[in-house]
Design a protein around this motif. Structure first.
Motif, mmCIF file in Angstrom:
data_model
loop_
_atom_site.group_PDB
_atom_site.id
_atom_site.type_symbol
_atom_site.label_atom_id
_atom_site.label_comp_id
_atom_site.label_asym_id
_atom_site.label_seq_id
_atom_site.Cartn_x
_atom_site.Cartn_y
_atom_site.Cartn_z
ATOM 1 N N UNK A 161 15.819 -9.993 6.141
ATOM 2 C CA UNK A 161 14.385 -9.790 6.353
ATOM 3 C C UNK A 161 14.104 -9.077 7.660
ATOM 4 N N UNK A 162 14.883 -9.405 8.696
ATOM 5 C CA UNK A 162 14.712 -8.754 9.997
ATOM 6 C C UNK A 162 15.050 -7.270 9.913
ATOM 7 N N UNK A 163 16.135 -6.946 9.226
ATOM 8 C CA UNK A 163 16.528 -5.538 9.072
ATOM 9 C C UNK A 163 15.512 -4.779 8.222
ATOM 10 N N UNK A 164 14.944 -5.459 7.241
ATOM 11 C CA UNK A 164 13.867 -4.853 6.438
ATOM 12 C C UNK A 164 12.730 -4.417 7.349
ATOM 13 N N UNK A 165 12.337 -5.289 8.280
ATOM 14 C CA UNK A 165 11.259 -4.953 9.210
ATOM 15 C C UNK A 165 11.644 -3.792 10.118
ATOM 16 N N UNK A 166 12.883 -3.779 10.608
ATOM 17 C CA UNK A 166 13.335 -2.682 11.479
ATOM 18 C C UNK A 166 13.208 -1.348 10.762
ATOM 19 N N UNK A 167 13.729 -1.285 9.540
ATOM 20 C CA UNK A 167 13.673 -0.029 8.789
ATOM 21 C C UNK A 167 12.234 0.333 8.458
ATOM 22 N N UNK A 168 11.421 -0.672 8.110
ATOM 23 C CA UNK A 168 10.007 -0.402 7.808
ATOM 24 C C UNK A 168 9.320 0.237 9.003
ATOM 25 N N UNK A 210 4.163 -25.635 0.391
ATOM 26 C CA UNK A 210 5.474 -26.258 0.561
ATOM 27 C C UNK A 210 5.491 -27.311 1.656
ATOM 28 N N UNK A 211 4.437 -27.334 2.501
ATOM 29 C CA UNK A 211 4.330 -28.306 3.596
ATOM 30 C C UNK A 211 5.527 -28.221 4.542
ATOM 31 N N UNK A 212 5.949 -26.994 4.856
ATOM 32 C CA UNK A 212 7.079 -26.784 5.753
ATOM 33 C C UNK A 212 6.656 -25.853 6.889
ATOM 34 N N UNK A 213 7.255 -26.047 8.050
ATOM 35 C CA UNK A 213 6.939 -25.181 9.176
ATOM 36 C C UNK A 213 8.169 -24.692 9.932
ATOM 37 N N UNK A 214 9.328 -25.312 9.663
ATOM 38 C CA UNK A 214 10.529 -24.951 10.416
ATOM 39 C C UNK A 214 10.947 -23.502 10.185
ATOM 40 N N UNK A 215 10.861 -23.052 8.938
ATOM 41 C CA UNK A 215 11.249 -21.680 8.604
ATOM 42 C C UNK A 215 10.296 -20.676 9.249
ATOM 43 N N UNK A 216 9.032 -21.071 9.393
ATOM 44 C CA UNK A 216 8.033 -20.175 9.971
ATOM 45 C C UNK A 216 8.372 -19.853 11.418
ATOM 46 N N UNK A 217 8.678 -20.884 12.200
ATOM 47 C CA UNK A 217 8.960 -20.668 13.627
ATOM 48 C C UNK A 217 10.144 -19.724 13.825
ATOM 49 N N UNK A 218 11.221 -19.963 13.096
ATOM 50 C CA UNK A 218 12.414 -19.132 13.250
ATOM 51 C C UNK A 218 12.149 -17.693 12.819
ATOM 52 N N UNK A 219 11.523 -17.548 11.662
ATOM 53 C CA UNK A 219 11.268 -16.204 11.121
ATOM 54 C C UNK A 219 10.332 -15.422 12.027
ATOM 55 N N UNK A 220 9.227 -16.019 12.432
ATOM 56 C CA UNK A 220 8.267 -15.315 13.284
ATOM 57 C C UNK A 220 8.869 -14.975 14.645
ATOM 58 N N UNK A 221 9.707 -15.851 15.175
ATOM 59 C CA UNK A 221 10.355 -15.571 16.456
ATOM 60 C C UNK A 221 11.205 -14.322 16.370
ATOM 61 N N UNK A 222 11.983 -14.215 15.304
ATOM 62 C CA UNK A 222 12.839 -13.032 15.136
ATOM 63 C C UNK A 222 12.002 -11.783 14.897
ATOM 64 N N UNK A 223 10.978 -11.894 14.055
ATOM 65 C CA UNK A 223 10.132 -10.726 13.770
ATOM 66 C C UNK A 223 9.409 -10.253 15.036
ATOM 67 N N UNK A 224 8.901 -11.191 15.817
ATOM 68 C CA UNK A 224 8.212 -10.818 17.059
ATOM 69 C C UNK A 224 9.183 -10.184 18.047
ATOM 70 N N UNK A 225 10.409 -10.702 18.108
ATOM 71 C CA UNK A 225 11.428 -10.125 18.984
ATOM 72 C C UNK A 225 11.729 -8.678 18.589
ATOM 73 N N UNK A 226 11.823 -8.411 17.290
ATOM 74 C CA UNK A 226 12.062 -7.044 16.809
ATOM 75 C C UNK A 226 10.915 -6.133 17.220
ATOM 76 N N UNK A 227 9.704 -6.611 17.036
ATOM 77 C CA UNK A 227 8.529 -5.803 17.396
ATOM 78 C C UNK A 227 8.515 -5.501 18.892
#
Length: 449
Positions: free
Chosen positions: A245-252, A279-296
């Motif tokens: 997903x992170x590489x998808x964002x980089x190429x995008x 899904x009542x989950x938040x753990x995946x959100x923090x990790x994913x957004x952290x990586x996406x924000x770092x890429x940006x």
């Protein structure tokens, strides 16, 4: 199923695609994939379906010169071309005669009505470009019904593997293009025909735009929106999928498609809502957004450089100005021909010869300068009713897809958000007579399966 043969078929397919020196070898990659898929499934129809899905995401073709659009002096490109999708679809017809849908649904009827309107339109405007357009529309509709007949829920896991492997392949090719600052230099890069040295932004030639194997960077962007939907919604929480997903964002980002960047953020926003509320989950959100924000943050100089060109996009012949002129011309044509349009696949031919002002004539130099809104493009060619029917087709499918949210059917939600992403970017691009229309029909068939 012996998965080792399935994976081997994919690996050999991508190797042949990348290394093929000519069209014959390239087309043979689909024979190889079908053979190994058959070893895995022991079902020839299912094997052909998997190869068909692979073929939807490549633009290389033969015979394009046989369907050159008229008038030739306008260099409008080809109205149709023979692709691996064409050949695989034809091979699937004998296996489809005695089969029907599990249940006839509204979109199945609506797309039939849309096709009948297109056929009737060709009788009204019996010109070469219209016949070429009808051949293409016939192939799209045949694709939809073939997929509706043969795509089953039990195949979803393997379809997801195909889509994610395609995403890996496109990311690899795009990375090579980013590093080289030009094309990767192999046959399947369809953009090589028109831009052998690569694409640059119309407002700044120093901004290189990656197209992957597609004919234009915006087409790659549409695929990446589809790809990230399956990574986010239908893939498990793991470093592998998160990295994809992170590489998808980089190429995008390196496609420099500002519209795709915005649509990507909408998909992310919906994914966050889905994780928290359903899904009542938040753990995946923090990790994913952290990586996406770092890429940006890491790519912020490139992003700012691209965004700084936005004022120039509104200048005469800038990308936004061109879109405005073309779409305004479409509205002008629709107002004069609301019932019948000007003929299937004839919009650019029509305004090139009749209605375009001098300012518009000065920028039309090829097939890229089509109406940059798929709904307007359809309405211009076959009338307002045709455009409404096309909208109704996708709205009914999207409505069906949203029903799976509370069922937590992650695969169909991924297909629905992929459909949303591709449809949204089609409102800024001319997809009607391009291979990108295939994505919409594939995703539709998966949602309805």
């Amino acid at each position: 199923m012996q998965k080792k043969y399935f994976y081997l078929g994919l690996i050999l397919f991508f190797l042949i695609t990348y290394l093929s020196p000519g069209k014959v070898i390239y087309f043979s990659a689909y024979l190889v994939s079908t053979f190994f898929f058959y070893l895995a499934t022991k079902k020839i129809t299912e094997s052909l379906i998997y190869s068909l899905i692979l073929s939807l995401f490549f633009d290389s073709s033969i015979g394009a010169s046989l369907f050159a659009m008229q008038p030739p002096e306008w260099n409008l490109g080809s109205g149709y071309a023979i692709t691996p999708t064409t050949l695989i679809l034809l091979s699937l017809i004998p296996f489809s005669f005695n089969k029907t849908f599990s249940k006839l649904k509204a979109p199945d009827i609506i797309i039939a009505i849309f096709y009948c309107i297109s056929v009737f339109n060709v009788f009204l405007f019996p010109y070469p470009n219209s016949f070429f357009g009808l051949i293409g529309i016939s192939e799209f509709v045949l694709l939809y019904y073939i997929l509706r007949i043969h795509v089953k829920i039990e195949q979803f896991d393997f379809i997801k593997i195909i889509l994610l492997s395609l995403l890996c392949f496109q990311i690899t090719i795009a990375t090579i293009q980013i590093v080289r600052g030009t094309s990767a230099g192999f046959l399947a890069e369809s953009s090589n025909l028109e831009r052998p040295y690569g694409y640059t932004a119309s407002e700044d030639v120093n901004i290189f735009r990656v197209p992957g194997t597609f004919g234009h960077p915006n087409f790659l962007a549409s695929f990446l929106l589809l790809g990230v939907s399956f990574v986010l919604f239908s893939s498990p929480s793991s470093i592998l999928y998160l990295g994809l997903g992170a590489l998808d964002l980089v190429v995008l980002i390196f496609t420099s498609s500002r519209a795709a960047w915005f649509i990507f953020m909408l998909i992310i926003a919906f994914w966050i809502w889905y994780q928290l509320k359903i899904l009542k989950k938040s753990d995946k959100i923090r990790t994913t957004l952290t990586i996406f924000i770092l890429i940006i943050v890491l790519l912020i100089p490139f992003i700012i450089t691209r965004l700084n060109t936005l004022p120039q996009a509104f200048d005469p012949n800038g990308s936004v100005d061109v879109r405005y002129q073309l779409n305004n011309e479409a509205i002008n044509i629709i107002s004069k021909n609301p019932i019948t349009g000007v003929g299937l696949n004839r919009a650019i031919e029509f305004y090139s010869n009749f209605f375009s002002p001098d300012a518009l004539l000065s920028i039309i130099d090829g097939s890229f300068y089509k109406i940059h809104n798929t709904i307007l493009e359809i309405s211009t060619e076959i009338g307002v009713f045709g455009g409404i029917i096309f909208l109704a087709f996708f709205f009914t499918i999207f409505k069906t897809g949203l029903k799976y949210i509370h069922e937590k059917n992650n695969f169909k939600i991924a297909a629905t958000m992929g459909l949303f992403g591709v449809f949204c970017i089609s409102l800024f691009n001319p997809f009607f007579h391009t291979p990108q229309m295939r994505y919409l029909f594939l995703l539709s068939a998966m949602i309805l399966a």
